[in-house]
Design an enzyme around this catalytic site. Sequence first.
Site, PDB file in Angstrom:
ATOM      1  N   SER A 198       0.734  -1.193  -0.063  1.00 43.49           N
ATOM      2  CA  SER A 198      -0.078  -0.037  -0.017  1.00 43.49           C
ATOM      3  C   SER A 198       0.818   1.350  -0.083  1.00 43.49           C
ATOM      4  O   SER A 198       2.146   1.137   0.082  1.00 43.49           O
ATOM      5  CB  SER A 198      -0.746  -0.089   1.281  1.00 43.49           C
ATOM      6  OG  SER A 198      -1.735  -1.127   1.085  1.00 43.49           O
TER       7      SER A 198
ATOM      8  N   HIS B 195       0.537   3.516  -2.553  1.00 41.64           N
ATOM      9  CA  HIS B 195       0.720   4.112  -4.058  1.00 41.64           C
ATOM     10  C   HIS B 195      -0.681   4.224  -4.544  1.00 41.64           C
ATOM     11  O   HIS B 195      -0.707   4.541  -5.735  1.00 41.64           O
ATOM     12  CB  HIS B 195       1.292   2.852  -4.764  1.00 41.64           C
ATOM     13  CG  HIS B 195       2.500   2.383  -4.128  1.00 41.64           C
ATOM     14  ND1 HIS B 195       3.709   3.137  -3.839  1.00 41.64           N
ATOM     15  CD2 HIS B 195       2.967   1.131  -3.849  1.00 41.64           C
ATOM     16  CE1 HIS B 195       4.650   2.279  -3.546  1.00 41.64           C
ATOM     17  NE2 HIS B 195       4.314   1.061  -3.621  1.00 41.64           N
TER      18      HIS B 195
ATOM     19  N   ASP C 221       7.080  -8.534  -4.262  1.00 46.23           N
ATOM     20  CA  ASP C 221       6.046  -8.891  -4.976  1.00 46.23           C
ATOM     21  C   ASP C 221       5.987 -10.149  -5.720  1.00 46.23           C
ATOM     22  O   ASP C 221       5.092 -10.983  -5.956  1.00 46.23           O
ATOM     23  CB  ASP C 221       5.420  -7.794  -5.824  1.00 46.23           C
ATOM     24  CG  ASP C 221       5.271  -6.462  -4.925  1.00 46.23           C
ATOM     25  OD1 ASP C 221       4.340  -6.829  -3.587  1.00 46.23           O
ATOM     26  OD2 ASP C 221       5.403  -5.392  -5.140  1.00 46.23           O
TER      27      ASP C 221
ATOM     28  N   HIS D 120       9.161   3.380  -3.659  1.00 47.77           N
ATOM     29  CA  HIS D 120       9.358   3.147  -2.283  1.00 47.77           C
ATOM     30  C   HIS D 120      10.450   4.135  -1.533  1.00 47.77           C
ATOM     31  O   HIS D 120      11.062   3.778  -0.511  1.00 47.77           O
ATOM     32  CB  HIS D 120       9.630   1.894  -1.945  1.00 47.77           C
ATOM     33  CG  HIS D 120       8.577   0.926  -2.790  1.00 47.77           C
ATOM     34  ND1 HIS D 120       9.076   0.295  -3.715  1.00 47.77           N
ATOM     35  CD2 HIS D 120       7.499   0.622  -2.322  1.00 47.77           C
ATOM     36  CE1 HIS D 120       8.250  -0.511  -4.264  1.00 47.77           C
ATOM     37  NE2 HIS D 120       7.039  -0.328  -3.456  1.00 47.77           N
TER      38      HIS D 120
END
Length: 331
Positions: free
Chosen positions: A55, A57, A110, A219
């Site tokens: 989360s 973004h 991811d 990030h």
Amino acid sequence: MKKFVNDPRDYVAQMLEGLALANPDTLRYVPEYNLIMRADAPREDKVSIVQGSGSGHEPAHVMTVGKGMLDAACPGDVFSAPPAESVYETVRLVASPKGVLLLVNNYTGDRMAFEMAEELSQADGVSVRTLFIDDDVAVQDSTYTVGRRGVAGNFFVMKAVGAAAERGADLDEVYRIGEKVNSVTRTMGMALTACTPPAKGSPLFELPDDAVEMGVGIHGEPGRRREELRSADEMVGELVEAVVDDLPFSAGDRVALMVNGLGGTPIGELYLVYGRVHRQLAERGIEIWRSYVGEYCTSLDMAGASVTLVRLDDEITELLADPAEIPIRVF
């Protein structure tokens, strides 16, 4: 830190709850796995499209669930990949007879979560394919990746594959389109300030008032270099040159152009940036088909912007022009 936060541990769950409450007819929140899905999913006549990542973004990806784009999004905590179990359960919930396409921005955490979920889902007999998006030209490898990162350009991939799935394309065809759009999409961004994750309560990194991070990741991971603050035209000009020269884009190309805010830059400044990009592309003989200016893939409250170009052909243009019904109306 001044933010609308109760307990930082509940930040993502409470955000998702609010999103679902604001869209009761179209979205469903599944708290057990912390995911958002279309209220009408799965649909037997279409491939289901799923995306997820950390989360922070927003509006990517939880606010782009809806007709013509994603069927579900499974976010992790802020800047953390979702658990593989949550991705797996998301696939189980939205799997249709036509299969499931997983869209993943290329970050190591991811990749691991989605690849594991893909294996588990295939063992269950679900037809699943995974497409990795890597549009960021800033660095070849980063703190969190092997290979290029996936950043704001992912919006064009999810829009094109979402439109194709809505038209009834099969899984191989939807995957082909996503791979094609990713191959002609390039992005680079820069940060004017750091961002502040709710659980940390202080800036993620130190960036002096007179410095910028050129090529920063979403990030906050390092870009190409840290340098002195210059005029907007000079800094934006460098972004455009890096993006244009990478594919490369050439005179006569027709493109979709996105100027994306990273969360803390006023829309007025984004249009100032857009003006510089527009003039620079015109000087190179590159035609802009459609422009997208606003926040698409942010980094919490980071001040900064990214520039994305997509080289268009008739197929991609038509898919981007198809209607979409999502909480954030960006297309």
